[in-house]
Enzyme design. Structure first.
Site, PDB file in Angstrom:
ATOM      1  N   THR A  23      -2.065  38.583  26.975  1.00 45.90           N
ATOM      2  CA  THR A  23      -1.244  38.845  28.161  1.00 45.90           C
ATOM      3  C   THR A  23      -1.192  37.651  29.102  1.00 45.90           C
ATOM      4  OG1 THR A  23      -3.154  39.993  29.103  1.00 45.90           O
ATOM      5  CG2 THR A  23      -1.415  41.358  28.165  1.00 45.90           C
TER       6      THR A  23
ATOM      7  N   ASP B 192     -14.588  44.167  22.482  1.00 41.96           N
ATOM      8  CA  ASP B 192     -13.431  43.266  22.451  1.00 41.96           C
ATOM      9  C   ASP B 192     -13.858  41.863  22.019  1.00 41.96           C
ATOM     10  OD1 ASP B 192     -10.992  41.999  22.944  1.00 41.96           O
ATOM     11  OD2 ASP B 192     -11.364  41.833  25.108  1.00 41.96           O
TER      12      ASP B 192
ATOM     13  N   LYS C 206     -14.978  48.161  28.583  1.00 36.89           N
ATOM     14  CA  LYS C 206     -14.718  47.098  27.607  1.00 36.89           C
ATOM     15  C   LYS C 206     -15.806  46.043  27.722  1.00 36.89           C
ATOM     16  CE  LYS C 206     -11.563  43.797  28.209  1.00 36.89           C
ATOM     17  NZ  LYS C 206     -12.217  42.497  27.898  1.00 36.89           N
TER      18      LYS C 206
ATOM     19  N   ARG D 109      -2.304  46.039  37.043  1.00 37.26           N
ATOM     20  CA  ARG D 109      -2.612  45.794  38.446  1.00 37.26           C
ATOM     21  C   ARG D 109      -1.894  46.832  39.313  1.00 37.26           C
ATOM     22  NH1 ARG D 109      -5.467  42.694  36.186  1.00 37.26           N
ATOM     23  NH2 ARG D 109      -5.847  40.481  36.600  1.00 37.26           N
TER      24      ARG D 109
ATOM     25  N   LYS E 164     -12.142  40.285  19.178  1.00 43.70           N
ATOM     26  CA  LYS E 164     -10.957  39.640  18.592  1.00 43.70           C
ATOM     27  C   LYS E 164     -11.292  38.845  17.331  1.00 43.70           C
ATOM     28  CE  LYS E 164      -8.846  39.000  23.189  1.00 43.70           C
ATOM     29  NZ  LYS E 164     -10.020  39.326  24.029  1.00 43.70           N
ATOM     30  N   LEU E 165     -11.889  39.500  16.341  1.00 44.12           N
ATOM     31  CA  LEU E 165     -12.275  38.800  15.119  1.00 44.12           C
ATOM     32  C   LEU E 165     -11.067  38.126  14.471  1.00 44.12           C
ATOM     33  CD1 LEU E 165     -14.800  41.249  13.397  1.00 44.12           C
ATOM     34  CD2 LEU E 165     -15.217  39.538  15.170  1.00 44.12           C
ATOM     35  N   HIS E 166     -11.255  36.866  14.081  1.00 45.32           N
ATOM     36  CA  HIS E 166     -10.163  36.084  13.486  1.00 45.32           C
ATOM     37  C   HIS E 166     -10.786  35.014  12.595  1.00 45.32           C
ATOM     38  CE1 HIS E 166      -6.296  33.457  14.228  1.00 45.32           C
ATOM     39  NE2 HIS E 166      -6.478  33.768  12.959  1.00 45.32           N
ATOM     40  N   ASP E 167     -10.812  35.274  11.286  1.00 46.36           N
ATOM     41  CA  ASP E 167     -11.425  34.354  10.329  1.00 46.36           C
ATOM     42  C   ASP E 167     -10.884  34.708   8.952  1.00 46.36           C
ATOM     43  OD1 ASP E 167     -13.305  32.548   9.026  1.00 46.36           O
ATOM     44  OD2 ASP E 167     -14.554  32.746  10.826  1.00 46.36           O
ATOM     45  N   ILE E 168     -11.445  34.128   7.901  1.00 49.14           N
ATOM     46  CA  ILE E 168     -10.986  34.468   6.558  1.00 49.14           C
ATOM     47  C   ILE E 168     -11.354  35.926   6.267  1.00 49.14           C
ATOM     48  CG2 ILE E 168     -11.123  32.079   5.766  1.00 49.14           C
ATOM     49  CD1 ILE E 168     -13.713  32.852   4.283  1.00 49.14           C
ATOM     50  N   PRO E 169     -10.598  36.590   5.388  1.00 50.06           N
ATOM     51  CA  PRO E 169     -10.810  38.014   5.169  1.00 50.06           C
ATOM     52  C   PRO E 169     -12.252  38.414   4.843  1.00 50.06           C
ATOM     53  CG  PRO E 169      -8.753  37.354   4.171  1.00 50.06           C
ATOM     54  CD  PRO E 169      -9.405  36.094   4.658  1.00 50.06           C
ATOM     55  N   THR E 170     -12.928  37.672   3.977  1.00 53.31           N
ATOM     56  CA  THR E 170     -14.293  38.033   3.590  1.00 53.31           C
ATOM     57  C   THR E 170     -15.235  38.007   4.785  1.00 53.31           C
ATOM     58  OG1 THR E 170     -13.963  37.162   1.352  1.00 53.31           O
ATOM     59  CG2 THR E 170     -16.234  37.461   2.075  1.00 53.31           C
ATOM     60  N   THR E 171     -15.118  36.978   5.613  1.00 50.65           N
ATOM     61  CA  THR E 171     -15.980  36.854   6.791  1.00 50.65           C
ATOM     62  C   THR E 171     -15.730  37.987   7.772  1.00 50.65           C
ATOM     63  OG1 THR E 171     -16.085  34.449   6.562  1.00 50.65           O
ATOM     64  CG2 THR E 171     -16.599  35.358   8.734  1.00 50.65           C
TER      65      THR E 171
ATOM     66  N   GLY F 129      -9.706  45.125  34.982  1.00 52.35           N
ATOM     67  CA  GLY F 129     -10.912  44.365  35.267  1.00 52.35           C
ATOM     68  C   GLY F 129     -11.138  44.188  36.747  1.00 52.35           C
ATOM     69  N   ARG F 130     -10.718  43.023  37.252  1.00 52.44           N
ATOM     70  CA  ARG F 130     -11.003  42.645  38.636  1.00 52.44           C
ATOM     71  C   ARG F 130     -10.447  43.614  39.671  1.00 52.44           C
ATOM     72  NH1 ARG F 130      -9.651  36.452  37.103  1.00 52.44           N
ATOM     73  NH2 ARG F 130      -8.522  37.611  35.527  1.00 52.44           N
TER      74      ARG F 130
END
Length: 244
Positions: A123, A60, A33, A185, A62-69, A214-215
């Site tokens: 999480t 990873d 990732k 974990r 996490k796109l989060h904006d207006i639909p066109t963008t 991850g860790r």
């Protein structure tokens, strides 16, 4: 891609650190990732390096904006050689539909499009935060179920959620909703900043499709040995599930 992968989170500062870590794995072909920190610093060259070594990639961001963008951004990401990409479900149905359109539009004709999933609740989020900060009138668990439903209606492949929630999502929305779960974990590992964590064994019992570690791997003195420990527990647990 592997049907039930252990995805290693390369939550690192730069490409040099990633290359140094990967030396521990020799010729092992991994699913990794790449998150915001590493991608924003290094960009596409780090993805090219990973692919050249034969690894699969979950990008990873996490796109989060207006639909066109989001559609235009996803069209750019689709031209990269990646295997899983994500958006944030809080962007809503129109945004997620636009993301899927962009993914199809940007995928080269000779390639299969990447799997696309939506983050539900992080999480690290607690039920108290859902009430006091998000001011929802229902629980964190119910919020995840609601966001997963919107994601499925949008045509996406699945969600990023806690392994504690995946069993409910499979029961409600069917086995075709692909569940990627961080916060994994071993019993002896520290929780760090995750609030909703489970073991690989429990994740398999809850029908999770892919776990992100991850860790618990990257911070160990012998990352390969740690990875193989996670992989063995995960695969054995899934084998046990299928025999039941």
């Amino acid at each position: 891609m592997g049907t039930k992968p252990v995805i290693i989170a390369l939550d690192l500062e730069n490409k040099s650190q990633a290359e140094e870590l990967l030396k521990h794995f020799g010729k092992e072909k991994l699913f990794v990732k790449v998150g915001m920190e590493l991608f924003y610093r290094e960009g596409k060259p780090v993805l090219d390096m990973l692919k050249a070594s034969g690894h699969q990639i979950f990008l990873d961001l996490k796109l989060h904006d207006i639909p066109t963008t989001v559609k235009r951004a996803m069209q750019q990401l689709a031209s990269f050689d990646i295997d899983i990409v994500n958006v944030h479900a809080f962007g809503g149905q129109k945004m997620m539909e636009a993301a899927l359109e962009g993914l199809y539009a940007g995928t080269p004709a000779d390639k299969e499009r990447a799997r696309i999933v939506a983050v539900t609740q992080l999480t690290s989020t607690t039920n108290e935060q859902v009430v006091s900060e998000q001011q929802l009138s229902f629980s964190l668990h119910e919020s995840v179920i609601n966001l997963a439903g919107i994601t499925k209606k949008s045509g996406l492949d699945g969600v990023v959620c806690s392994a504690g929630e995946s069993v409910s999502l499979k029961r409600i929305y069917g086995n075709d909703i692909y569940c990627v779960t961080p916060g994994i974990r071993l019993q002896e590992d520290a929780a760090d900043d995750q609030a909703r964590i489970v073991t690989p064994q429990k994740a398999a019992a809850n029908q999770t499709d892919a776990i992100v570690v991850g860790r618990g791997i990257t911070q160990k003195k012998d990352p390969l040995a740690a990875y193989l420990t996670y992989k063995k527990e995960w695969e054995n647990a899934w084998m046990h599930q299928q025999q039941q």
